[in-house]
Design a protein around this motif. Structure first.
Motif, PDB file in Angstrom:
ATOM      1  N   VAL A 467       0.850  -1.186   0.000  1.00  0.00           N
ATOM      2  CA  VAL A 467       0.000   0.000   0.000  1.00  0.00           C
ATOM      3  C   VAL A 467       0.890   1.241   0.000  1.00  0.00           C
ATOM      4  CG1 VAL A 467      -1.776   1.277   1.252  1.00  0.00           C
ATOM      5  CG2 VAL A 467      -1.834  -1.215   1.195  1.00  0.00           C
ATOM      6  N   GLY A 468       0.567   2.191  -0.842  1.00  0.00           N
ATOM      7  CA  GLY A 468       1.313   3.440  -0.935  1.00  0.00           C
ATOM      8  C   GLY A 468       0.401   4.641  -0.874  1.00  0.00           C
ATOM      9  N   VAL A 469       1.013   5.802  -0.816  1.00  0.00           N
ATOM     10  CA  VAL A 469       0.280   7.072  -0.749  1.00  0.00           C
ATOM     11  C   VAL A 469       0.836   7.986  -1.822  1.00  0.00           C
ATOM     12  CG1 VAL A 469      -0.439   9.007   0.680  1.00  0.00           C
ATOM     13  CG2 VAL A 469      -0.003   6.788   1.724  1.00  0.00           C
ATOM     14  N   LEU A 470      -0.054   8.597  -2.572  1.00  0.00           N
ATOM     15  CA  LEU A 470       0.323   9.566  -3.599  1.00  0.00           C
ATOM     16  C   LEU A 470       0.028  10.963  -3.074  1.00  0.00           C
ATOM     17  CD1 LEU A 470       1.289   9.906  -6.589  1.00  0.00           C
ATOM     18  CD2 LEU A 470      -1.126  10.071  -7.196  1.00  0.00           C
ATOM     19  N   LEU A 471       1.058  11.824  -3.081  1.00  0.00           N
ATOM     20  CA  LEU A 471       0.907  13.196  -2.627  1.00  0.00           C
ATOM     21  C   LEU A 471       1.474  14.144  -3.663  1.00  0.00           C
ATOM     22  CD1 LEU A 471       2.153  11.503   0.194  1.00  0.00           C
ATOM     23  CD2 LEU A 471       0.923  13.451   1.127  1.00  0.00           C
ATOM     24  N   ARG A 472       1.022  15.371  -3.579  1.00  0.00           N
ATOM     25  CA  ARG A 472       1.513  16.392  -4.496  1.00  0.00           C
ATOM     26  C   ARG A 472       2.734  17.067  -3.891  1.00  0.00           C
ATOM     27  NH1 ARG A 472      -0.022  19.187  -8.906  1.00  0.00           N
ATOM     28  NH2 ARG A 472       0.635  21.354  -9.112  1.00  0.00           N
ATOM     29  N   LYS A 473       3.754  17.274  -4.713  1.00  0.00           N
ATOM     30  CA  LYS A 473       4.965  17.921  -4.241  1.00  0.00           C
ATOM     31  C   LYS A 473       4.689  19.374  -3.870  1.00  0.00           C
ATOM     32  CE  LYS A 473       8.258  15.085  -6.842  1.00  0.00           C
ATOM     33  NZ  LYS A 473       9.351  15.087  -7.844  1.00  0.00           N
ATOM     34  N   VAL A 671       2.352   6.352 -11.950  1.00  0.00           N
ATOM     35  CA  VAL A 671       1.753   7.674 -12.169  1.00  0.00           C
ATOM     36  C   VAL A 671       2.764   8.769 -11.865  1.00  0.00           C
ATOM     37  CG1 VAL A 671      -0.036   9.266 -11.359  1.00  0.00           C
ATOM     38  CG2 VAL A 671      -0.590   6.868 -11.759  1.00  0.00           C
ATOM     39  N   ALA A 672       3.523   8.621 -10.777  1.00  0.00           N
ATOM     40  CA  ALA A 672       4.501   9.637 -10.411  1.00  0.00           C
ATOM     41  C   ALA A 672       5.651   9.703 -11.405  1.00  0.00           C
ATOM     42  CB  ALA A 672       5.033   9.359  -9.005  1.00  0.00           C
ATOM     43  N   ILE A 673       6.068   8.554 -11.936  1.00  0.00           N
ATOM     44  CA  ILE A 673       7.180   8.539 -12.886  1.00  0.00           C
ATOM     45  C   ILE A 673       6.801   9.210 -14.196  1.00  0.00           C
ATOM     46  CG2 ILE A 673       8.587   7.006 -14.328  1.00  0.00           C
ATOM     47  CD1 ILE A 673       8.714   5.068 -12.025  1.00  0.00           C
ATOM     48  N   ASN A 674       5.587   8.997 -14.650  1.00  0.00           N
ATOM     49  CA  ASN A 674       5.182   9.451 -15.976  1.00  0.00           C
ATOM     50  C   ASN A 674       4.399  10.749 -15.954  1.00  0.00           C
ATOM     51  OD1 ASN A 674       5.821   6.981 -17.952  1.00  0.00           O
ATOM     52  ND2 ASN A 674       5.070   6.142 -16.022  1.00  0.00           N
ATOM     53  N   ASP A 675       4.320  11.425 -14.836  1.00  0.00           N
ATOM     54  CA  ASP A 675       3.645  12.715 -14.795  1.00  0.00           C
ATOM     55  C   ASP A 675       4.478  13.750 -15.530  1.00  0.00           C
ATOM     56  OD1 ASP A 675       1.548  14.519 -13.867  1.00  0.00           O
ATOM     57  OD2 ASP A 675       3.119  15.384 -12.618  1.00  0.00           O
ATOM     58  N   SER A 679       4.869  16.361 -10.595  1.00  0.00           N
ATOM     59  CA  SER A 679       4.261  17.025  -9.440  1.00  0.00           C
ATOM     60  C   SER A 679       3.877  16.063  -8.336  1.00  0.00           C
ATOM     61  CB  SER A 679       3.012  17.795  -9.892  1.00  0.00           C
ATOM     62  OG  SER A 679       2.066  16.933 -10.503  1.00  0.00           O
ATOM     63  N   PHE A 680       4.179  14.750  -8.476  1.00  0.00           N
ATOM     64  CA  PHE A 680       3.782  13.765  -7.478  1.00  0.00           C
ATOM     65  C   PHE A 680       5.015  13.139  -6.830  1.00  0.00           C
ATOM     66  CE2 PHE A 680       0.186  13.345 -10.592  1.00  0.00           C
ATOM     67  CZ  PHE A 680      -0.747  13.982  -9.792  1.00  0.00           C
ATOM     68  N   TYR A 681       4.822  12.666  -5.624  1.00  0.00           N
ATOM     69  CA  TYR A 681       5.780  11.782  -4.984  1.00  0.00           C
ATOM     70  C   TYR A 681       5.013  10.765  -4.148  1.00  0.00           C
ATOM     71  CZ  TYR A 681       5.419  13.882  -0.293  1.00  0.00           C
ATOM     72  OH  TYR A 681       4.981  14.298   0.923  1.00  0.00           O
ATOM     73  N   THR A 682       5.646   9.627  -3.866  1.00  0.00           N
ATOM     74  CA  THR A 682       4.966   8.521  -3.196  1.00  0.00           C
ATOM     75  C   THR A 682       5.702   8.142  -1.924  1.00  0.00           C
ATOM     76  OG1 THR A 682       6.215   6.855  -4.444  1.00  0.00           O
ATOM     77  CG2 THR A 682       4.130   7.617  -5.394  1.00  0.00           C
ATOM     78  N   VAL A 683       4.942   7.676  -0.966  1.00  0.00           N
ATOM     79  CA  VAL A 683       5.475   7.069   0.251  1.00  0.00           C
ATOM     80  C   VAL A 683       4.673   5.808   0.509  1.00  0.00           C
ATOM     81  CG1 VAL A 683       6.204   9.263   1.263  1.00  0.00           C
ATOM     82  CG2 VAL A 683       3.932   8.402   1.744  1.00  0.00           C
ATOM     83  N   GLY A 731      13.914   7.145 -14.102  1.00  0.00           N
ATOM     84  CA  GLY A 731      12.791   7.856 -14.682  1.00  0.00           C
ATOM     85  C   GLY A 731      13.048   9.354 -14.731  1.00  0.00           C
ATOM     86  N   GLN A 732      12.147  10.041 -15.402  1.00  0.00           N
ATOM     87  CA  GLN A 732      12.294  11.485 -15.548  1.00  0.00           C
ATOM     88  C   GLN A 732      11.924  12.230 -14.274  1.00  0.00           C
ATOM     89  OE1 GLN A 732       9.595  12.888 -18.522  1.00  0.00           O
ATOM     90  NE2 GLN A 732       7.787  11.980 -17.576  1.00  0.00           N
ATOM     91  N   CYS A 733      11.232  11.584 -13.358  1.00  0.00           N
ATOM     92  CA  CYS A 733      10.795  12.233 -12.135  1.00  0.00           C
ATOM     93  C   CYS A 733      11.335  11.477 -10.926  1.00  0.00           C
ATOM     94  CB  CYS A 733       9.264  12.310 -12.062  1.00  0.00           C
ATOM     95  SG  CYS A 733       8.506  13.209 -13.433  1.00  0.00           S
ATOM     96  N   ASP A 734      11.547  12.225  -9.853  1.00  0.00           N
ATOM     97  CA  ASP A 734      11.977  11.638  -8.588  1.00  0.00           C
ATOM     98  C   ASP A 734      10.744  11.216  -7.804  1.00  0.00           C
ATOM     99  OD1 ASP A 734      13.226  10.815  -6.348  1.00  0.00           O
ATOM    100  OD2 ASP A 734      14.209  12.711  -5.881  1.00  0.00           O
ATOM    101  N   LEU A 735      10.668   9.908  -7.478  1.00  0.00           N
ATOM    102  CA  LEU A 735       9.472   9.383  -6.819  1.00  0.00           C
ATOM    103  C   LEU A 735       9.382   9.771  -5.354  1.00  0.00           C
ATOM    104  CD1 LEU A 735       9.353   5.739  -8.199  1.00  0.00           C
ATOM    105  CD2 LEU A 735       8.017   7.689  -8.945  1.00  0.00           C
ATOM    106  N   TYR A 736      10.518   9.941  -4.716  1.00  0.00           N
ATOM    107  CA  TYR A 736      10.525  10.009  -3.259  1.00  0.00           C
ATOM    108  C   TYR A 736      10.863  11.385  -2.710  1.00  0.00           C
ATOM    109  CZ  TYR A 736      10.892   5.094  -4.427  1.00  0.00           C
ATOM    110  OH  TYR A 736      10.691   3.857  -4.983  1.00  0.00           O
ATOM    111  N   SER A 737      11.123  12.362  -3.575  1.00  0.00           N
ATOM    112  CA  SER A 737      11.407  13.712  -3.110  1.00  0.00           C
ATOM    113  C   SER A 737      10.121  14.522  -3.108  1.00  0.00           C
ATOM    114  CB  SER A 737      12.451  14.376  -4.013  1.00  0.00           C
ATOM    115  OG  SER A 737      12.648  15.721  -3.625  1.00  0.00           O
ATOM    116  N   SER A 738       9.897  15.225  -1.986  1.00  0.00           N
ATOM    117  CA  SER A 738       8.664  16.007  -1.871  1.00  0.00           C
ATOM    118  C   SER A 738       8.716  17.302  -2.643  1.00  0.00           C
ATOM    119  CB  SER A 738       8.379  16.312  -0.393  1.00  0.00           C
ATOM    120  OG  SER A 738       9.480  17.011   0.176  1.00  0.00           O
TER     121      SER A 738
END
Length: 929
Positions: A467-473, A671-675, A679-683, A731-738
């Motif tokens: 289970v993960g959480v999607l948040l906006r940076k 979703v976070a990688i391909n945005d 604008s997203f990161y996951t925890v 990927g083009q986006c950082d998944l874990y940086s807020s």
């Protein structure tokens, strides 16, 4: 029994009966009493499978009954076949005419092995029976009943089996993954073809078979006896429709004929018995034992093969043929021989379906799915053509199809849900399609849960689940005053207050102990100058106010050290702030999410995640309070406030609002990688407690072969290749940086220094405004101050000494004047003397007032005596007449300083002889004292 007695009264050599088990016991008793050989051929009612009659054989000498048909081996055959298929749960259907006690031995053995077996009698009106099932059973019970029907054994006559198959197929009680076994000795080739045509799934037929001579010309000859062609030809319709009991009657008559012939040849013939059964003292037939022995020693090769008797009086020769079809939906597909069974050698052949090994060519599977990136997505949607799909799950399915050879058709679940149990016990969504047998396989981002495994089967997991959480940076807002960021607002306020405080203390120290100013000093120790000096030293620009006292210097030393530390710290911290933006989000785990309430969060309503949090949150024995806190937030307003109906809606809610979406970590990472905007990161959790699997109908034969192939894909690394395709490491986006951080140094933009330019612009605007205000004020008050060219400075200390000397001179008649204040005004000098003359003249006549003259750069500053014209306002002449004139001190900055002399006074002046200097001829010359 009465009919047999009538025959005995007429005279018989042997008795042949083809009856059921009910009458067999009476005839056995009669034959044993009369010593009449009795050849018993067991006949079943309307083609129903036989049950063991259980004839008692207490004494061999008194037993005159021989069983022509072999014993009932159904118990042994069924047990061997079920064991070969590895069934653990099945149901047995039997018709009204079958005696269920015939399989009691089989039921006892499977019970000992732990198999789950159910029994159900099939009524004569099958349609009414099926309709009653739908009317009396709830949906949940009906689903369990459907699951039971996936493995079934039919013990009934062929006509009843045909009708039953038709009804269950038409009412959708079974699907093509079912496997049924029909066992009956009385099944001919026509019945086999009809049963196959009416069934779906896999069908196994067990029937008794008889050996056929390989030589076609010898089929109709049995020794010296010739059999009718309608009986000996297996393809003849008449022979196909003949019951097995009639074939045994034919062979029994042939056996007796051979026995009688042998008796005649041996000349041991006995007269036929003419007995009376009714009489109590009736004697048995004397030749019965001899005739019985002759029959038992004889044998015949007839329509049923070798007919002979063992010591126990039974026929040991029996063969069972096992026919079977493969799994599939096509009606009327072919059937092949899988093996055979006999009491001596047992099972010969393999019952394993070869198509389920590594070859499923020709099998078309119906696949139900739910769109979920990146597991299943629509890749092509052309009007008039089937949709094409892509995704990680589709790649796994395609790998299985390529290896096993099957084809598939994909459709989306009508309600676009994965499935959850309803109030009536049924399931909706993807799971419901499998439960109701409308689909063969379900594949998507489908997690393996205990509730789902109760109604469907799952393959081994092909990917871990968490289970993960999607948040906006956090958005990087443009801060025009980023230059002030190194220090907090309270620190800036303290620094500003410190500047004012130190400036005030410096002024007070100088006021208590005034410093001695050097000759020609242009500054003064006013509060304004003190503040200006302290501020200049703080910004490392220096100052102009001299401080000579020890207390002031100690104060300024401490202040300079303070300013050095503050400026150094500011410079270092500013460089760090302009290089890397340090904005940290407080939510870095599920625990952090559960502890806060500022950001609402939720998941998809009635999903596996929703159910997982609900069960954990409502469990009073759950040690971790995280789930109970999450459940309170998710369950607000009965789940309607913070939950969504689809995952795409939750992702959009995160992107355009203050919201956190709890969902499958794999989906959220994609979703976070391909945005596009990153604008997203996951925890989420790092421990995977479940996994994604392929759902199949309960008891599907494809589960094991699918699981085996998935394990092979994982072992050889192909599964990792598919994962990297949809979840690339770089990927083009950082998944874990807020926030978006600069990994490398780069050029600073205008946003970083916008505040500095704003401060500069504010200073320029403020200075211009003050300049305009001063101009307006000077015009209003009138200009009493000379122009800048004529504005000269005076040495106040020197002037005060001169004034004091004048006031203390004994010859001066002006001691009575108060010297509390002197106002000095510029004096014009009319003539410019030569250098020699200027050097000789230094003081005013009789007054000793020194004037300092400022002339253009080419002429040095010299001391002169005032001329008569320059001393306008003073008294001239030889008489001791004095005139007074106002004097004023001009400050360096254009303002006016108050001299230490507080009141206006007159300075005595005596004219001197004219030196012939034309000082006033130069309008650019001037003197200030």
């Amino acid at each position: 029994s009465l009919t047999a007695c009538d025959l005995m009264n007429q005279g018989i050599l042997a008795l042949v009966s083809s009856i059921g088990c009910t009458s067999a016991g009476s005839l056995q008793s009669l034959a044993d009493a009369m010593h009449i050989p009795h050849l018993f051929i067991q006949r079943s009612t309307a083609g129903t499978p036989r049950s063991g009659c259980g004839l008692t054989r207490s004494n061999r000498n008194d037993d005159y009954t021989l069983s022509v048909r072999p014993p009932v081996y159904l118990n042994d055959v069924i047990l061997r076949v079920v064991t070969e298929y590895a069934w653990q749960k099945f149901i047995i259907f039997y018709d009204n005419d079958y005696d269920i006690r015939g399989i009691q031995e089989f039921l006892d053995k499977v019970s000992q092995q732990g198999m789950d077996v159910a029994l159900q009698k099939v009524e004569n009106n099958i349609n009414k029976m099926i309709t009653g099932l739908f009317a009396t059973m709830r949906i949940e019970e009906l689903n369990r009943y459907r699951d039971t029907l996936r493995r079934a054994i039919l013990i009934m006559n062929p006509s009843t089996a045909k009708s039953f198959l038709t009804e269950v197929v038409e009412t959708n009680l079974v699907a093509f993954d079912c496997h049924w076994i029909i066992i009956n000795e009385e099944i001919n080739d026509v019945d086999v073809q009809e049963l196959v045509r009416r069934s779906i799934g896999r069908l196994t037929i067990i029937r008794q078979t008889f050996p056929v001579p390989q030589n076609v010309s010898q089929r109709c000859f049995r020794g010296n006896h010739r059999i009718s062609s309608s009986l000996c030809d297996p393809k003849d319709p008449f022979s196909q429709s003949m019951e097995i009991s009639n074939l045994y009657i034919y062979d029994t008559v042939l056996l007796l004929a051979n026995a009688f012939h042998k008796k005649l040849e041996d000349r041991k013939w006995h007269s036929m018995a003419s007995l009376t059964c009714i009489r109590k003292n009736s004697k048995p037939w004397q030749g019965g034992r001899s005739m019985l022995e002759t029959i038992k020693k004889g044998g015949v090769n007839g329509l049923t093969g070798e007919l002979e008797f063992a010591e126990n009086g039974g026929n040991p020769n029996v063969h069972f043929e096992i026919l079977g079809t493969n799994y599939g939906e096509d009606l009327g597909r072919g059937i092949r021989k899988l093996g055979c069974w006999n009491p001596v050698t047992g099972l010969n052949g393999s019952l394993t379906d070869r198509k389920l090994e590594n070859n499923m060519r020709g099998v078309v599977l119906r696949v139900v799915t739910v769109l979920e990136e990146p597991f299943v997505m629509v890749s092509e949607n052309v009007l008039g053509k089937p949709k094409k799909y892509q995704g990680f799950s589709i790649d796994v399915l395609e790998a299985l199809a390529t290896y096993l050879g099957f084809k598939y058709e994909i459709y989306v679940a009508p309600d676009h849900k994965y499935g959850s149990p309803q109030d009536d016990g049924s399931w909706n969504g993807l799971i419901g399609e499998l439960v109701f047998k409308r689909a063969d396989i379900g594949i998507s981002a489908l997690t393996i849960t205990p509730d789902r495994e109760n109604v469907v089967d799952f393959t081994t997991r092909y990917m871990d689940y968490s289970v993960g959480v999607l948040l906006r940076k956090a958005e990087k807002t443009v801060d025009m005053f980023a230059c002030l960021a190194p220090f907090d607002l309270s620190l800036w306020a303290c620094i500003a207050g410190t500047v004012l405080l130190v400036g005030l203390l410096v002024y007070l120290l100088n006021w208590l102990n005034p410093p001695r100013l050097q000759m020609g000093s242009m500054t003064s120790t006013t509060l304004y100058n003190s503040m200006w000096f302290v501020y200049g030293s703080f910004v490392q620009q220096g100052g102009e106010v001299p401080y000579t006292t020890l207390a002031t210097r100690l104060m300024m030393g401490a202040w300079w050290l303070f300013a050095l530390i503050v400026i150094s710290s500011y410079t270092a911290n500013l460089a760090a702030f302009l290089t890397i933006t340090r904005i940290e989000n407080s939510i870095q785990s599920l625990q952090d999410l559960s502890r806060q309430t500022d950001i609402p969060y939720g998941t998809v309503l009635d999903s596996a995640v929703y159910e997982h949090v609900r069960v954990k949150g409502m469990n009073p024995f759950e040690r971790d309070s995280m789930y109970s806190q999450m459940w309170r937030m998710i369950n607000r307003s009965n789940g309607s406030e913070n939950n969504v109906l689809e995952s795409t809606a939750g992702i959009q809610k995160v992107k355009y609002g203050n919201y956190a979406f709890v969902w499958d970590a794999a989906v959220l990472e994609y979703v976070a990688i391909n945005d596009a905007e990153c604008s997203f990161y996951t925890v989420g959790n790092t421990v995977a407690d479940r996994g994604y699997g392929i759902a199949l109908q309960h008891g599907s034969p494809y589960r094991d072969v699918f699981s085996q192939r998935i394990l092979e894909l994982q072992q050889n690394g192909d599964m990792d290749v598919l994962k990297h395709k949809w979840w690339p490491k770089n990927g083009q986006c950082d998944l874990y940086s807020s926030v978006d951080t600069k990994q490398k140094g780069g050029a600073l933009d205008i946003k970083s220094f916008a505040g500095v330019f704003c401060i500069l612009a504010a200073g320029i605007v403020l200075s211009c405004f003050i300049a305009m205000l001063e101009t307006w004020w000077n015009k209003r008050k009138g200009s009493r101050v000379p122009s800048k060219e004529d504005d000269k400075e005076i040495d106040l200390e020197h002037l005060h000494r001169r004034v004091n000397s004048l006031c203390t001179d004994d010859d001066s008649p002006h001691k009575q004047f108060s010297t509390s204040s002197i106002d000095l005004t510029p004096l014009d000098i009319d003539t410019l003397p030569t250098r020699q003359a200027l050097e000789q003249i230094s003081d005013f006549r009789n007054t000793h007032i020194t004037t300092t003259t400022f002339i253009p750069e080419q002429i040095q500053t010299l001391s002169r005596t005032l001329s008569a014209k320059a001393a306008s306002g003073f008294s001239f002449g030889s008489v001791p007449e004095h005139r007074t004139g106002p004097f004023r001190h001009r400050a360096p900055n254009g303002g006016f300083f108050r001299s230490p002399i507080k009141t206006m006074s007159s300075i005595p002046y005596q004219p001197t002889p004219t030196l012939g200097l034309n000082i006033g001829s130069d309008p650019d010359r001037g003197t200030s004292i």
